[in-house]
Each structure stands twice: as C-alpha cells, then as structure tokens.
Design a protein around this motif. Structure first.
Motif, PDB file in Angstrom:
ATOM      1  N   GLN A 272     -14.334   6.196  41.721  1.00 15.95           N
ATOM      2  CA  GLN A 272     -15.645   5.550  41.602  1.00 15.95           C
ATOM      3  C   GLN A 272     -15.967   4.816  42.897  1.00 15.95           C
ATOM      4  O   GLN A 272     -15.120   4.091  43.438  1.00 15.95           O
ATOM      5  CB  GLN A 272     -15.653   4.546  40.442  1.00 15.95           C
ATOM      6  N   GLN A 358     -13.145  -3.732  37.577  1.00 14.10           N
ATOM      7  CA  GLN A 358     -14.305  -3.157  36.892  1.00 14.10           C
ATOM      8  C   GLN A 358     -14.521  -1.708  37.340  1.00 14.10           C
ATOM      9  O   GLN A 358     -14.831  -0.828  36.530  1.00 14.10           O
ATOM     10  CB  GLN A 358     -15.562  -3.994  37.201  1.00 14.10           C
ATOM     11  N   ASN A 362     -14.326   1.771  35.136  1.00 19.61           N
ATOM     12  CA  ASN A 362     -15.353   2.819  35.174  1.00 19.61           C
ATOM     13  C   ASN A 362     -14.721   4.185  35.457  1.00 19.61           C
ATOM     14  O   ASN A 362     -15.094   5.188  34.849  1.00 19.61           O
ATOM     15  CB  ASN A 362     -16.394   2.500  36.239  1.00 19.61           C
ATOM     16  N   ASP A 365     -12.832   5.383  32.323  1.00 23.39           N
ATOM     17  CA  ASP A 365     -13.765   5.836  31.280  1.00 23.39           C
ATOM     18  C   ASP A 365     -14.383   7.187  31.642  1.00 23.39           C
ATOM     19  O   ASP A 365     -14.512   8.080  30.797  1.00 23.39           O
ATOM     20  CB  ASP A 365     -14.874   4.795  31.073  1.00 23.39           C
ATOM     21  N   SER A 366     -14.786   7.332  32.920  1.00 21.93           N
ATOM     22  CA  SER A 366     -15.397   8.592  33.372  1.00 21.93           C
ATOM     23  C   SER A 366     -14.411   9.750  33.273  1.00 21.93           C
ATOM     24  O   SER A 366     -14.765  10.854  32.853  1.00 21.93           O
ATOM     25  CB  SER A 366     -15.890   8.463  34.817  1.00 21.93           C
TER      26      SER A 366
END
Length: 611
Positions: A272, A358, A362, A365-366
């Motif tokens: 990310q 954070q 992300n 989760d992705s």
C-alpha cells in the motif's frame, strides 16, 4: 533434474571479458528471452558469486539452468545501474525478477499560471507545460473531487482554450456558481489572477489563510451593502469548510511524504502506498507485485521502491514498514534524480508508526480480499471445466462479443478473465475491416478470431498468450463459426463455449453450446452467475467501443474534406455557425469573421461549397 551447471559454464566463459565496472547484466535463455536483470557495483565480482556459491535458492538454480547467454551494459556509477535495472525490468518483465505489475501514472492537478486566464485541469504524464502541478493523487476520482471543490471556492475555468475563446455567453458552470465566466468578461483579469493565486496557496496547504482573506472580503462587501457579493463569498467559505473537514490534517504532520507498507501471506504480497502532500492525505493505492513465493518482504519492498520511482516524482520523505537492503543507494540515486535531498526511513515509534500500522492494516485487508477472490475464481474455473467436461485446467478465459447497428460502425470486442479477475490490459477491440462481415455476426466472429490468433501464432508485436477457454456471446451458429476458425488455425485444443439468452431474451434462461451439445444451468447456480458476469462485461466493452466509433463518425463532417481545415479551425467554425450546413450557407465575409480563419482560408471554405 534442474542443473545450474549450464548457466555457470556460460558465466565462466564470459568473466574474463567483463570489465571491472558498475553496470547491469541480463540472463538470456535459448529463445532469446530475458530471464533476469541484475545490477552490480563491480560486474565480474557479482557474476563470480553465481559460480562460486554452492547452495543457491531454488529460484536461482532454475534461472541458471535456463541461461544460455549473458549480456552486460556498463554504467558510470552504481546509481545509474540502479535506474537502468529498474527501467529494463519494467520494459522486459523477466520471469525471475520481482515485478511491479500495476505501473500506471498517477493524476496531478495542473494550473497554468502563465496564461492570461489560467485553467485548472487533471493531468497525467510528463510535466512539460509551464505552470503548477499538485499531486500525485491516488485516483482520478480523488483529483476530480479536489478540482470540483476548487471550482466551488475559487471559480476557476475548466474549459479548454478553444471553447473558452469561442464562447459568446457563459456556460452552466457560471449559473451554478462554479466559474466566474472570464470567457465573456464577467470578472476582471486582476481579480481572476488573485483567485488563481489563492487556489495555488489553498492546494499548497494554506487553507486557513485563504479562509481568513475570504472572511475579510465578505465583511467588507457587507459594509459596502454589496449583499450579492457577500452571499457568494459566504458560499465559498462554506465549501472551504467542507473540504477542510474531509481532508483532515494527518496526525503525523507529514508535509510531503509517501508511506509504503507491505504485507505478505500465502506466497502473495500487497503493498500500500499512501500519498501525503501539504499535510493532507491525498489517497492510497494497492499494488500486488509478482514474485516467487519464498521471497522475503524486505527484498520485495526493496525492488518495489526502485521500480516505483523510476518514472515518478519523488517526495522529500519516504517512510517504509521494513528495512531494505539498498536503502542508502536508492536514497542517493533518487536524491540525484530529483536534485533535492530524499530521506528514506523506517517508522519505529510515535505518530509515524501509527500511520505505518494503518497502512499495513490496509495492505492486509486488501490482500485478504484478493486471496479470497482468487480462491473463489479457482473454484468457479473448476466448476466450468466439470460442467462442460473440459480436459484442460482453466486459468484464463477470453470472451468475445460484437456490436453494430444495421451493419454500421461494426466492432468486435475481447475481454479476458483470470484467477485475479478481469485483466484490463488484455482487453482488445477490433474494427471490422471486411465489408461483407459488417452485417454478418458469423463473419464478424470469424474475422476477429482469425486476426487475434494469427497474431499470436506469428508472435507479432503486442500478441497475447493463448487462453484456456474461449467464450462466445451467441448461439449455435456463432459457436460453429468460432470452432471452425480455431480449427483452421490448428488450435483444436482450445475449447469453445457459446452462451445464448433464452427465447424471451432474459437472463437466467441461457443456453450453452459446446461440442454439439446444448447445456443449461439451474437458475441459482453460482457458475451461471459467473459466466453471465463475464459475458456482460464483454457486452459492455463492445457497446462502449461501438458508441465511441459512432460518436467519432458523427463528429466528422464536410469540413473534414477541406484541405487545410484542422481540428481547431473546424471547432471554431462549428462553434460560430452551429453546423456544417450553416457554414455552407454563410457568406465569405461571415466565414472570414470567425477567429483564426484568415482571408485565404475563408475563400477556400467558401469555394468548396459553391464551386
């Protein structure tokens, strides 16, 4: 059995001829395909390690077993070698390198400050124009939203120069208070320039200062009893408050930074990237680099950073979730490339660690969603193979559809679906070239498949690898046409399935044709929904390609047939007269009165219609 001795012998023969300089080396196989691109501070020393080390990892063993040739390119220093390596990896996509696959350019916001009436617009690509660039934004949607807010607050124009110069009355953007209508002189040049300066300061993070100035102007307008102006200023302040609340200042107080975090699971990785500019979060983007399952996250991040910034602007600070092996070299190379000091750091405590955590969340989760979708797709592929008794495993499906209106603007479309979903870079459209096929669905299918697979067989530029299954939107006739086309090309082993809607043309009653059989699914079968979904995507793509072609045809006119009339003059004439027919009816003096149409050109236009 894999034997690395083949590659080692190739390296041994070349070592004596390789200069002791920094540079890049390419491992090449018997088909002249590049297997791996690497760099080195000292080329012979790096290549010796392939020969001297006994216990290579499996990936290196496989690479050496296929290596038949080595090519080297020397550079002035190690930084040049790093940039060249990143460039070659992106260009050739070697199978043994870690690859950054989703490498699109990010949008910026551009304000052309040197123009008399500067325009604000979204921009991608090279920054060749003179003006101010703000970004990058993670997506076009994020950039568009910011432009919309800037329009509401500062009323800058978004129309292109041709439209701007040929307007006689303000457009709807003036009516809804998003433009000050400089095109028709509704604002003075000095005042508009001030709005441009304010917009630049606003995007640069000085929104509090702008808000204070607007408040002072509103109070002054109220004191002078100019309530209309005061109302406009009040609405602009409201819009400013909306954008301030939605783009919160980040708690880590990052002025200009990219936060890059990775997460690895089940042999796959998600990285990310969060963009922070002017103390604001301008969005994030997920990437899924291609690599061997055993590759560690630190090495993946190392390759990602060097490839990611090869053709992108670099912020002053790059914050990573992991230490990387070549931190100092990449930092030095990027600083030289940008002509400013670039700092690469790993977040270990405080507010920066919160931001990194954070970003890692992300990424996790992705990746979870990606892995779930991949597993789901594998199960659906297996279900399709089982239903139609296919002998091959399915990993890639190509879907074909045609679109035309009574044989006009005929277009064939191809979309591709793989284990990770729709593969947009493999989408293709085919303008039907053979006139007899333009009204013949069977002929169109035949032409499209012949053109697509002949290119692959001949291995011409931009050819696509073969799919495991071809899905045709159509019935028994389309199936027969597709099957015979592939058979004629010797591609008997690629299965073909045709999907036709039922008698009432409604979804759910689809009939499938394969190998002389008709098949149907239960209405609630997930595999049916899957095949409908990819069929519908092919239909959407075909229709959009057809509409684009039709629109292009509609915009062509008699003016295109006049030598010396380019797109700018054509647009000026159409904006002035409204249609080509009106130009035909106009007098010579009327044509000559259009901006940009001098006497010689006006005579040419007039004579074209009247001789």
């Amino acid at each position: 059995m894999i034997s690395s001795e083949i590659g080692k012998e190739v390296i041994k023969k070349e070592l004596a001829l390789i200069p002791k300089l920094p540079g890049v080396y390419k491992m090449i196989n018997s088909k002249n395909e590049i297997l791996y691109v690497g760099k080195a501070k000292n080329l012979p020393n790096r290549l010796k390690s392939y020969v001297s080390e006994k216990n290579h990892i499996i990936r290196t063993e496989r690479m050496l077993s296929q290596t038949k040739k080595i090519e080297i390119t020397t550079t002035s220093n190690e930084s040049e070698a790093l940039l060249l390596e990143a460039n070659l990896i992106k260009k050739h996509k070697p199978k043994f390198n870690i690859l950054l696959r989703d490498d699109k350019s990010f949008p910026f916001i551009f304000i052309g400050k040197e123009d008399k009436w500067p325009q604000i617009k979204r921009h991608r690509g090279k920054k060749e124009k003179k003006g101010f660039f703000f970004g990058p934004f993670a997506s076009a949607g994020s950039a568009n939203w910011t432009i919309k807010m800037i329009q509401k607050i500062f009323h800058l124009r978004v129309c292109d120069d041709t439209v701007f110069k040929n307007r006689e009355r303000p457009c709807i953007l003036y009516q809804i208070k998003r433009c000050s209508a400089p095109c028709v002189g509704f604002i003075e040049e000095k005042e508009y320039k001030q709005s441009v300066d304010d917009a630049i300061e606003f995007v640069s993070g000085k929104s509090r200062k702008i808000q204070k100035n607007l408040s002072q102007q509103m109070e002054k307008a109220s004191e002078e009893l100019d309530f209309e102006k005061a109302t406009i200023l009040r609405d602009r302040i409201k819009s400013l408050n909306i954008i301030q609340s939605s783009q919160r200042v980040n708690e880590a107080n990052l002025v200009e930074a990219d936060v890059i975090a990775g997460y690895k699971e089940s042999g796959k990785t998600c990285i990310q990237v969060f963009f922070y500019r002017s103390k604001q979060n301008w969005g994030n983007q997920a990437f899924y680099p291609k690599h061997d399952a055993e590759e560690n996250l630190s090495e993946i991040l190392n390759s990602f950073v060097s490839q990611f910034y090869e053709n992108k602007s670099v912020p002053a600070s790059i914050i990573l979730s992991e230490n990387i092996r070549e931190k100092d070299l990449i930092e030095k190379t990027l600083s030289k490339k940008e002509d400013k000091q670039i700092n690469i750091s790993v977040a270990k405590k405080g507010s920066k660690l919160k931001v990194i955590n954070q970003a890692i969340k992300n990424a996790k989760d992705s990746l979870s969603r990606k892995l779930y979708e991949s597993q789901n797709n594998k199960e659906l592929f297996e279900s399709v193979a089982k239903k139609f008794n296919l002998e091959t495993n399915i990993n890639l499906i190509e879907v074909y559809d045609n679109s035309h209106i009574q044989g006009t603007n005929s277009v064939g479309a191809l979309i591709t679906y793989g284990e990770e979903g729709f593969i947009k870079k493999r989408y293709r459209k085919f303008n039907i070239k053979i006139r007899e096929n333009s009204q013949d669905d069977y002929g169109m299918i035949k032409e499209v498949l012949e053109r697509r697979f002949k290119r692959a067989l001949q291995e011409k530029d931009n050819y696509l690898t073969f799919p495991d299954l071809v899905l045709i939107d159509g019935g028994k006739g389309q199936y027969s046409s597709a099957r015979s086309s592939l058979n004629e090309l010797g591609l008997h082993d690629i299965p073909v399935i045709a999907i036709a809607k039922g008698k009432m043309r409604n979804s759910g009653n689809e009939v499938f044709f394969h190998n002389g059989k008709e098949l149907k699914f239960e209405k609630n079968d997930p595999t049916l929904f899957f095949l409908q979904r990819i069929r519908d995507e092919a239909h959407r793509f075909a229709v959009s390609a057809h509409r684009a072609k039709r629109k292009k045809g509609m915009t062509s006119s008699l003016l295109d047939q006049i030598e010396g009339i380019g797109s700018i003059r054509k647009r000026a004439l159409l904006n002035h007269f409204g249609s080509a027919r009106a130009v035909e009816s106009a007098s010579l003096d009327e044509i000559q009165s259009v901006d940009g149409v001098e006497e010689k050109v006006a005579k040419k236009i007039y004579n074209f219609f009247h001789e």
